[in-house]
Design a protein around this motif. Structure first.
Motif, mmCIF file in Angstrom:
data_model
loop_
_atom_site.group_PDB
_atom_site.id
_atom_site.type_symbol
_atom_site.label_atom_id
_atom_site.label_comp_id
_atom_site.label_asym_id
_atom_site.label_seq_id
_atom_site.Cartn_x
_atom_site.Cartn_y
_atom_site.Cartn_z
ATOM 1 N N GLN A 52 52.748 -13.822 -14.695
ATOM 2 C CA GLN A 52 52.759 -14.686 -13.524
ATOM 3 C C GLN A 52 54.165 -15.274 -13.361
ATOM 4 N N ALA A 56 55.218 -19.782 -9.616
ATOM 5 C CA ALA A 56 53.774 -19.963 -9.411
ATOM 6 C C ALA A 56 53.209 -20.918 -10.450
ATOM 7 N N GLN A 57 53.663 -20.805 -11.690
ATOM 8 C CA GLN A 57 53.212 -21.725 -12.734
ATOM 9 C C GLN A 57 53.645 -23.150 -12.415
ATOM 10 N N GLU A 60 51.428 -24.511 -9.606
ATOM 11 C CA GLU A 60 50.094 -24.844 -10.116
ATOM 12 C C GLU A 60 50.114 -26.158 -10.881
#
Length: 68
Positions: A52, A56-57, A60
């Motif tokens: 990933q 994106a991490q 989130e």
């Protein structure tokens, strides 16, 4: 008594500029291009592409922090 006259260097009279690049100024872009080309030809070696993405991490984690 006559005054000395200033003569222009040869580049200035032709209108050209003499620019010399160091060897690495050409070698680094060529190396980067070859490395990216090899990754395109064999994407299995690009292990980070399977994971990933870091952005994106991060998104989130920001979403989790704002929910609380």
């Amino acid at each position: 008594m006559s005054a000395p006259t200033y003569t222009r260097p040869p580049q200035a009279t032709r209108g050209g500029v003499d620019i010399r690049l160091p060897w690495w100024a050409l070698a680094l872009p060529v190396f980067a291009f070859v490395a990216l080309l090899l990754l395109l030809l064999n994407p299995a070696d690009a292990h980070a592409a399977a994971e990933q993405p870091a952005i994106a991490q991060l998104l989130e984690r920001m979403e989790q922090l704002t929910r609380r």
